[in-house]
Design a protein around this motif. Structure first.
Motif: not given
Length: 182
Positions: A102-104, A116-138
């Motif tokens: 409610p503070n935005g 995912v860690t494969h043979n000691g090496s890790t690769t990453s990716r963002t699934l989602f990201s949100v801040n207070g200027q947005s909302s998510k409902s279910c």
């Protein structure tokens, strides 16, 4: 006496498999020419840091982790075993995300990363990201950014991070699900 020993031996054999539910693997499911397996975590499988508690979301009475003020995280991790079903493609999602500020404020953030860690090496990716200027409902999150490769011995980790300044922010996230699809 032999009967008691047999019962104890049976209990010793059965009990360890009772803890193998993180995640629960189910399938195969088949629809429309596609077959897949689901690796579904329970919120009790999460390792947590900071201000994290158990919650039940309003949508579908989904068990969730609730994030309070400060920096906190919930981590779900699994190393793929040699007897686990593996298909050609992997994907993931979070069921579900409830986020309201409610503070935005852009200072209040919630995100999830798949690694995912494969043979000691890790690769990453963002699934989602949100801040207070947005909302998510279910909101079902992560489905569009998660095609990845994984094999026996690889460790798949999903980490949900929250950084919340205001105490009136609602931040709840259900447990993730992995899919392996032909």
């Amino acid at each position: 006496m032999k009967a008691i020993a047999a019962v104890l031996a049976l209990v010793l054999v059965v009990v360890p498999s009772a803890f193998a539910g993180c995640p629960t693997i189910s399938g195969p499911y088949i629809c429309c020419g596609t077959a897949w397996y689901q690796y579904s975590w329970s919120t009790s499988c999460a390792g947590t840091t900071g201000n994290v508690s158990n919650a039940t979301m309003w949508c579908y009475s989904t068990p969730a982790k609730a994030f309070g003020t400060g920096s906190s995280s919930a981590t779900y991790s699994y190393t793929i075993g040699s007897s686990d079903p593996i298909a050609n493609h992997w994907s993931a999602d979070l069921r579900y995300v409830e986020w309201s500020d409610p503070n935005g404020s852009a200072s209040n953030t919630l995100s999830a990363t798949l690694s995912v860690t494969h043979n000691g090496s890790t690769t990453s990716r963002t699934l989602f990201s949100v801040n207070g200027q947005s909302s998510k409902s279910c909101s079902l999150e992560g489905t569009g950014a998660t095609n990845f490769d994984a094999a026996v011995g690889d460790t798949v980790t999903i980490t949900i991070n929250a950084s919340i300044v205001n105490s009136n922010v609602t931040a709840q996230v259900g447990a993730p699900t992995l899919y392996t699809v032909n």
